[in-house]
Design an enzyme around this catalytic site. Structure first.
Site, PDB file in Angstrom:
ATOM      1  N   LYS A  52       0.831  -1.272  -0.042  1.00 34.85           N
ATOM      2  CA  LYS A  52      -0.041   0.158  -0.058  1.00 34.85           C
ATOM      3  C   LYS A  52       0.806   1.193   0.008  1.00 34.85           C
ATOM      4  CE  LYS A  52      -3.253  -2.394   2.856  1.00 34.85           C
ATOM      5  NZ  LYS A  52      -4.080  -2.412   4.229  1.00 34.85           N
TER       6      LYS A  52
ATOM      7  N   GLU B 246      -9.466 -10.712  -7.090  1.00 26.51           N
ATOM      8  CA  GLU B 246      -8.318  -9.617  -6.979  1.00 26.51           C
ATOM      9  C   GLU B 246      -7.290  -9.811  -8.070  1.00 26.51           C
ATOM     10  OE1 GLU B 246      -9.126  -9.105  -2.064  1.00 26.51           O
ATOM     11  OE2 GLU B 246      -7.059  -9.847  -2.887  1.00 26.51           O
TER      12      GLU B 246
ATOM     13  N   HIS C 126      -1.374  -5.611   1.551  1.00 26.69           N
ATOM     14  CA  HIS C 126      -2.503  -6.435   1.313  1.00 26.69           C
ATOM     15  C   HIS C 126      -2.537  -7.893   0.859  1.00 26.69           C
ATOM     16  CE1 HIS C 126      -6.702  -7.223  -0.031  1.00 26.69           C
ATOM     17  NE2 HIS C 126      -6.104  -7.947  -0.950  1.00 26.69           N
TER      18      HIS C 126
ATOM     19  N   THR D  42      -4.607  -8.293  10.908  1.00 28.29           N
ATOM     20  CA  THR D  42      -4.875  -7.038  10.232  1.00 28.29           C
ATOM     21  C   THR D  42      -4.374  -5.898  11.340  1.00 28.29           C
ATOM     22  OG1 THR D  42      -6.804  -8.199   9.451  1.00 28.29           O
ATOM     23  CG2 THR D  42      -6.761  -5.669   9.567  1.00 28.29           C
TER      24      THR D  42
ATOM     25  N   TYR E 163     -12.101  -2.950  -2.260  1.00 31.32           N
ATOM     26  CA  TYR E 163     -12.538  -3.181  -0.914  1.00 31.32           C
ATOM     27  C   TYR E 163     -14.044  -3.296  -1.125  1.00 31.32           C
ATOM     28  CZ  TYR E 163      -7.738  -2.539   1.324  1.00 31.32           C
ATOM     29  OH  TYR E 163      -6.492  -2.793   1.713  1.00 31.32           O
TER      30      TYR E 163
ATOM     31  N   ASN F 132      -1.221  -0.348   7.616  1.00 31.09           N
ATOM     32  CA  ASN F 132      -0.632  -1.832   7.882  1.00 31.09           C
ATOM     33  C   ASN F 132       0.226  -2.196   6.649  1.00 31.09           C
ATOM     34  OD1 ASN F 132      -2.722  -2.176   6.500  1.00 31.09           O
ATOM     35  ND2 ASN F 132      -3.708  -3.694   7.925  1.00 31.09           N
TER      36      ASN F 132
ATOM     37  N   PHE G 243     -14.765   2.819   8.403  1.00 35.56           N
ATOM     38  CA  PHE G 243     -13.470   3.335   7.708  1.00 35.56           C
ATOM     39  C   PHE G 243     -13.204   3.207   6.292  1.00 35.56           C
ATOM     40  CE2 PHE G 243     -13.195  -1.017   9.440  1.00 35.56           C
ATOM     41  CZ  PHE G 243     -12.511  -1.790   8.186  1.00 35.56           C
TER      42      PHE G 243
HETATM   43  P1  IDP Z   1      -6.853  -7.465   5.822  1.00 35.94           P
HETATM   44  O1  IDP Z   1      -6.253  -6.346   5.227  1.00 35.94           O
HETATM   45  O2  IDP Z   1      -6.035  -7.893   7.018  1.00 35.94           O
HETATM   46  O3  IDP Z   1      -7.550  -8.563   4.901  1.00 35.94           O
HETATM   47  P2  IDP Z   1      -9.550  -6.482   6.432  1.00 35.94           P
HETATM   48  O4  IDP Z   1     -10.503  -6.626   7.451  1.00 35.94           O
HETATM   49  O5  IDP Z   1      -9.729  -6.937   4.985  1.00 35.94           O
HETATM   50  O6  IDP Z   1      -8.013  -7.074   6.774  1.00 35.94           O
HETATM   51  O7  IDP Z   1      -9.515  -4.889   5.977  1.00 35.94           O
HETATM   52  C1  IDP Z   1      -8.892  -4.304   4.968  1.00 35.94           C
HETATM   53  C2  IDP Z   1      -8.118  -3.129   5.583  1.00 35.94           C
HETATM   54  O8  IDP Z   1      -8.826  -2.144   5.945  1.00 35.94           O
HETATM   55  C3  IDP Z   1      -7.144  -3.317   6.402  1.00 35.94           C
HETATM   56  O9  IDP Z   1      -5.792  -3.916   5.995  1.00 35.94           O
HETATM   57  C4  IDP Z   1      -6.683  -1.861   7.220  1.00 35.94           C
HETATM   58  O10 IDP Z   1      -5.893  -1.202   6.467  1.00 35.94           O
HETATM   59  C5  IDP Z   1      -8.177  -1.429   7.073  1.00 35.94           C
HETATM   60  N1  IDP Z   1      -8.783  -1.697   8.459  1.00 35.94           N
HETATM   61  C6  IDP Z   1      -9.194  -2.729   8.769  1.00 35.94           C
HETATM   62  N2  IDP Z   1      -9.952  -2.572   9.845  1.00 35.94           N
HETATM   63  C7  IDP Z   1      -9.835  -1.301  10.102  1.00 35.94           C
HETATM   64  C8  IDP Z   1     -10.298  -0.392  11.395  1.00 35.94           C
HETATM   65  O11 IDP Z   1     -10.670  -0.788  12.399  1.00 35.94           O
HETATM   66  N3  IDP Z   1     -10.054   1.069  11.310  1.00 35.94           N
HETATM   67  C9  IDP Z   1      -9.063   1.447  10.155  1.00 35.94           C
HETATM   68  N4  IDP Z   1      -8.866   0.866   9.216  1.00 35.94           N
HETATM   69  C10 IDP Z   1      -9.033  -0.579   9.205  1.00 35.94           C
HETATM   70 MG    MG Z   2      -9.148  -8.346   3.703  1.00 39.67          MG
END
Ligand code: IDP
Ligand code: MG
Length: 237
Positions: A95, A212, A201, A177, A135, A198, A143
């Site tokens: 990212k 994807e 992806h 995550t 997404y 983080n 968010f």
């Molecule tokens: P993942 O990336 O581990 O698959 P997902 O639940 O699919 O996690 O969420 C996608 C992305 O959304 C996460 O990588 C993170 O950047 C963002 N995200 C997830 N949960 C939160 C949150 O509670 N606050 C802000 N951003 C979040």
């Molecule tokens: Mg995900």
């Protein structure tokens, strides 16, 4: 006639083959398989063309053809199994935070050193619309808008990695995550601090991986190739 011979040779060969499990990634077999395909393409039709008027005198030649076709068919089948087993692919993206922090080579090297194979890579700034498509399953989350703004705010390195178990194990390499909950040793555990930044992806299952990859890459942007390292990574005792 030649197709009859190949079919029966193929049947006989199948019975001589090791199990699919043992045949997988047996790369010496693959090398011989390639030679056998050449042999089948060149020599077998040459012999077969002499069978136009089948007579008793040609029986010995049919034996020779059968003997040639048997190993060829055996390794052709084995080769198909090798390629079928190689097909698992996942979508991984660095990212904008990972790119801006200079972590591209660090992240690529973790997948590469594990033994996974890079089959597609590009750098691009996705539009917000594209980020929303990527997404889409999170559109109800509070968010969502900020996340899509962020993903489209700068360069993203989009990749496709291939290997046995790469979807599930790619997620392990990435970590949880929320980087606060990611284990040390994982990418997020070692290199990130908060969930909104983080850095990486990874597809979370076979269906998402397929969708994807299709969203981010055209089929011709993906390269199928055999890596020299594969026999050292996958061979079984
Ligand atoms: P993942 O990336 O581990 O698959 P997902 O639940 O699919 O996690 O969420 C996608 C992305 O959304 C996460 O990588 C993170 O950047 C963002 N995200 C997830 N949960 C939160 C949150 O509670 N606050 C802000 N951003 C979040
Ligand atoms: Mg995900």
């Amino acid at each position: 006639m030649s197709s009859q011979i190949c079919r029966s040779a193929s049947r006989a060969a199948r019975s001589l083959l090791p199990s699919a499990k043992n045949a997988r990634f047996f790369s010496e077999g693959r090398a011989i398989g390639a030679a056998a395909v050449v042999s089948a393409g060149g020599k077998v039709p040459l012999f077969a063309s002499n069978f136009g008027n089948s007579t008793a005198g040609n029986i010995s030649r049919s034996w020779i053809c059968g003997l040639l076709a048997l190993p060829a068919a055996a390794f052709m089948i084995q080769d198909q199994e090798v390629h079928a087993a190689e097909m698992e692919r996942t979508f991984i993206a660095i990212k904008p935070d990972g790119v801006q922090r200079g972590l591209i080579s660090e992240i690529v090297s973790r997948f590469e050193r594990k033994g996974f194979k890079l089959v597609g890579i590009k750098i691009l700034v996705p539009s917000k619309d594209f980020a929303q498509k990527h997404y889409h399953d999170l559109k109800e989350r509070p968010f969502f808008n900020g996340l899509c703004e962020f993903l489209s705010s700068g360069p993203v390195v989009a990749m496709v990695w291939e290997g046995e178990g790469v979807i599930r194990y790619g997620r392990k390499l990435i970590g949880a995550t929320d980087p606060q909950k990611s284990e040390p040793g994982t990418i997020r555990g070692d290199l990130a601090v908060v969930v909104g930044r983080n850095i990486i992806h990874g597809s979370d299952g076979p269906e998402t991986a397929k969708d994807e990859i299709k969203l981010w890459f055209k089929p011709e942007e993906l390269v199928s190739y055999t890596s020299n390292a594969e026999k050292w990574i996958y061979e079984q005792n």
